[in-house]
Design an enzyme around this catalytic site. Structure first.
Site, PDB file in Angstrom:
ATOM      1  CG  ASP A  38      -2.333   0.481   0.648  1.00 13.80           C
ATOM      2  OD1 ASP A  38      -2.397   1.563   0.176  1.00 13.80           O
ATOM      3  OD2 ASP A  38      -3.515  -0.056   1.249  1.00 13.80           O
ATOM      4  CB  ILE A  74       2.799   2.617  -7.908  1.00  9.37           C
ATOM      5  CG1 ILE A  74       1.328   3.355  -8.024  1.00  9.37           C
ATOM      6  CG2 ILE A  74       2.567   1.306  -6.794  1.00  9.37           C
ATOM      7  CD1 ILE A  74       0.389   2.708  -8.731  1.00  9.37           C
ATOM      8  CE1 TYR A 173     -10.293   5.402 -11.322  1.00  5.92           C
ATOM      9  CE2 TYR A 173     -12.263   5.294 -12.233  1.00  5.92           C
ATOM     10  CZ  TYR A 173     -11.428   4.387 -11.449  1.00  5.92           C
ATOM     11  OH  TYR A 173     -11.584   3.313 -11.057  1.00  5.92           O
ATOM     12  CE  LYS A 177      -8.469   2.194 -12.765  1.00  4.91           C
ATOM     13  NZ  LYS A 177      -7.626   1.488 -12.206  1.00  4.91           N
TER      14      LYS A 177
HETATM   15  N1  LIG Z   1     -14.453  -0.509  -6.139  1.00  3.70           N
HETATM   16  C1  LIG Z   1     -14.917  -0.164  -7.106  1.00  3.70           C
HETATM   17  O1  LIG Z   1     -16.224  -0.158  -7.523  1.00  3.70           O
HETATM   18  C2  LIG Z   1     -14.013  -0.401  -8.409  1.00  3.70           C
HETATM   19  C3  LIG Z   1     -14.576  -0.219  -9.700  1.00  3.70           C
HETATM   20  C4  LIG Z   1     -13.733  -0.175 -10.719  1.00  3.70           C
HETATM   21  C5  LIG Z   1     -12.209  -0.001 -10.703  1.00  3.70           C
HETATM   22  N2  LIG Z   1     -11.938  -0.106  -9.434  1.00  3.70           N
HETATM   23  C6  LIG Z   1     -10.634   0.086  -9.285  1.00  3.70           C
HETATM   24  O2  LIG Z   1      -9.832  -1.131  -8.428  1.00  3.70           O
HETATM   25  C7  LIG Z   1      -8.896  -0.742  -7.527  1.00  3.70           C
HETATM   26  C8  LIG Z   1      -8.879  -0.678  -6.150  1.00  3.70           C
HETATM   27  O3  LIG Z   1     -10.275   0.137  -5.758  1.00  3.70           O
HETATM   28  P1  LIG Z   1     -10.899  -0.149  -4.349  1.00  3.70           P
HETATM   29  O4  LIG Z   1     -12.220   0.359  -4.548  1.00  3.70           O
HETATM   30  O5  LIG Z   1     -10.420  -1.255  -3.664  1.00  3.70           O
HETATM   31  O6  LIG Z   1     -10.303   1.422  -3.508  1.00  3.70           O
HETATM   32  P2  LIG Z   1      -9.162   1.675  -2.502  1.00  3.70           P
HETATM   33  O7  LIG Z   1      -8.968   3.033  -2.436  1.00  3.70           O
HETATM   34  O8  LIG Z   1      -9.542   0.849  -1.214  1.00  3.70           O
HETATM   35  O9  LIG Z   1      -7.919   0.752  -2.865  1.00  3.70           O
HETATM   36  C9  LIG Z   1      -7.215   1.517  -3.888  1.00  3.70           C
HETATM   37  C10 LIG Z   1      -5.609   1.103  -3.243  1.00  3.70           C
HETATM   38  O10 LIG Z   1      -4.506   1.937  -4.097  1.00  3.70           O
HETATM   39  C11 LIG Z   1      -3.703   2.546  -3.081  1.00  3.70           C
HETATM   40  N3  LIG Z   1      -3.061   3.399  -3.827  1.00  3.70           N
HETATM   41  C12 LIG Z   1      -3.700   4.473  -4.939  1.00  3.70           C
HETATM   42  N4  LIG Z   1      -2.708   5.404  -5.332  1.00  3.70           N
HETATM   43  C13 LIG Z   1      -1.303   4.625  -5.067  1.00  3.70           C
HETATM   44  C14 LIG Z   1       0.085   5.169  -5.391  1.00  3.70           C
HETATM   45  N5  LIG Z   1       0.068   6.241  -6.186  1.00  3.70           N
HETATM   46  N6  LIG Z   1       1.009   4.366  -4.716  1.00  3.70           N
HETATM   47  C15 LIG Z   1       0.610   3.167  -3.847  1.00  3.70           C
HETATM   48  N7  LIG Z   1      -0.701   2.742  -3.555  1.00  3.70           N
HETATM   49  C16 LIG Z   1      -1.697   3.575  -4.279  1.00  3.70           C
HETATM   50  C17 LIG Z   1      -4.483   3.090  -2.025  1.00  3.70           C
HETATM   51  O11 LIG Z   1      -3.779   3.377  -0.910  1.00  3.70           O
HETATM   52  C18 LIG Z   1      -5.436   1.931  -1.867  1.00  3.70           C
HETATM   53  O12 LIG Z   1      -4.876   0.916  -0.981  1.00  3.70           O
HETATM   54  C19 LIG Z   1      -8.548   0.962  -8.194  1.00  3.70           C
HETATM   55  O13 LIG Z   1      -7.709   0.664  -9.049  1.00  3.70           O
HETATM   56  C20 LIG Z   1      -9.683   1.163  -8.589  1.00  3.70           C
HETATM   57  O14 LIG Z   1      -9.583   2.278  -9.559  1.00  3.70           O
HETATM   58  C21 LIG Z   1     -12.521  -0.048  -8.338  1.00  3.70           C
END
Ligand SMILES: NC(=O)c1ccc[n+]([C@@H]2O[C@H](COP(=O)([O-])OP(=O)(O)OC[C@H]3O[C@@H](n4cnc5c(N)ncnc54)[C@H](O)[C@@H]3O)[C@@H](O)[C@H]2O)c1
Length: 268
Positions: A38, A74, A173, A177
């Site tokens: 993370d 990252i 965003y 993606k």
């Molecule tokens: N939950 C949804 O509805 C959904 C839908 C489509 C796509 N996504 C994608 O799934 C992934 C996870 O989403 P989520 O809902 O679990 O959200 P979340 O915020 O709980 O998880 C995202 C994680 O990425 C980490 N992160 C973000 N930027 C970072 C960086 N620069 N360096 C290191 N870590 C970083 C955050 O700290 C977090 O732990 C994301 O890429 C999101 O775009 C989620």
């Protein structure tokens, strides 16, 4: 349960919480040694999923696999190289990389506001680009080169249903993606001769802790009756990821799998 990933090492970015954590849990259930990651040690606490990365790693290790935790941005190549060194030293070479870190989180920490094409701040554009596209590309650069040298490996990039149709707000965003989806195809073209498979999963709206804590959710979409008109479960996304990373997908390359209950039923 068949331990399909026994003896494999899996690295999931953004796995201290949310979808990434569900994906890491699933790989561990299937026997993989897992490296979780993370942005910071305490990022898993933000929506109450774990106190920190150490607690998350200890919970995963209870399923009988090895689990190490790494932290860092990252978008920072030096930080990624340090992660790679720690994972290699403690678990060995990475067989499967899942790029899950990202999201519609702007420079100030929440969703960008404004979040439309003409008004979003340049600072938020740069933050989103770092978190979703540059980060994914840099992590692939560091982790895919050893896979190419070994002539094997699998990468799954987490995109979004929002990558596949025009939308406002969430313009930047969604565009990033879409770029992740196309990057998946381009990287697949480059790695095809080397036996390293690259695919993407595009989740629809999915009930992670961040998701339900950062919007007004539709109660009718929260329940899982017979209808597919609902939010996804994190475990449903994880199942698609382990399929694409595993042996049953051995000839699937450069594809994007939309896991959204049919929310985006059109070509492209
Ligand atoms: N939950 C949804 O509805 C959904 C839908 C489509 C796509 N996504 C994608 O799934 C992934 C996870 O989403 P989520 O809902 O679990 O959200 P979340 O915020 O709980 O998880 C995202 C994680 O990425 C980490 N992160 C973000 N930027 C970072 C960086 N620069 N360096 C290191 N870590 C970083 C955050 O700290 C977090 O732990 C994301 O890429 C999101 O775009 C989620």
């Amino acid at each position: 349960m068949e331990k399909e990933f026994e003896g494999k090492v899996v690295f999931v970015t953004g796995s201290g919480r949310g979808l990434g954590r569900a994906i890491a849990d699933r790989f561990a259930e299937l026997g993989a040694d897992v490296a979780i990651h993370d942005l910071s040690w305490t990022s898993p606490a933000k929506y109450g999923e774990a106190a920190d990365l150490g607690e998350a790693a200890a919970a995963i290790a209870r399923s009988g696999v090895r689990c190490v935790a790494v932290e860092g941005n990252i978008g920072d190549r030096g930080a990624i190289e340090a992660m790679a060194a720690k994972i290699h030293a403690e678990l060995g070479p990475v067989d499967v990389l899942v790029n899950c870190a990202g999201g519609d989180i702007g420079a100030a920490g929440g969703k960008p506001n404004p979040n439309n094409a003409l008004d979003i701040s340049e600072e938020d554009i740069r933050t989103l680009t770092n978190n979703n596209l540059i980060g994914t590309m840099l992590v692939c650069q560091v982790f895919c080169k050893p896979m190419v040298e070994r002539g094997s490996g699998a990468v799954v990039n987490i995109a979004s249903a929002a990558a596949h149709f025009g939308t406002s707000p969430e313009v930047v965003y969604s565009s990033l993606k879409a770029a992740v989806v196309h990057y998946t195809r381009c990287l697949a073209a480059e790695l095809r001769p080397h036996g390293v498979r690259v695919n993407a999963v595009s989740p629809g709206p999915t009930k992670t802790a961040r998701f339900v804590n950062t919007r007004v959710v539709d109660p009718a979409m929260m329940t899982a009756g017979k209808s597919l008109v609902r939010y996804g479960e994190p475990a449903e996304i994880a199942d698609a990821v382990v399929f694409l990373a595993g042996p049953r997908a051995r000839f699937i390359h450069g594809q994007v799998l939309r896991v959204d209950g049919g929310m985006t039923l059109y070509a492209g």
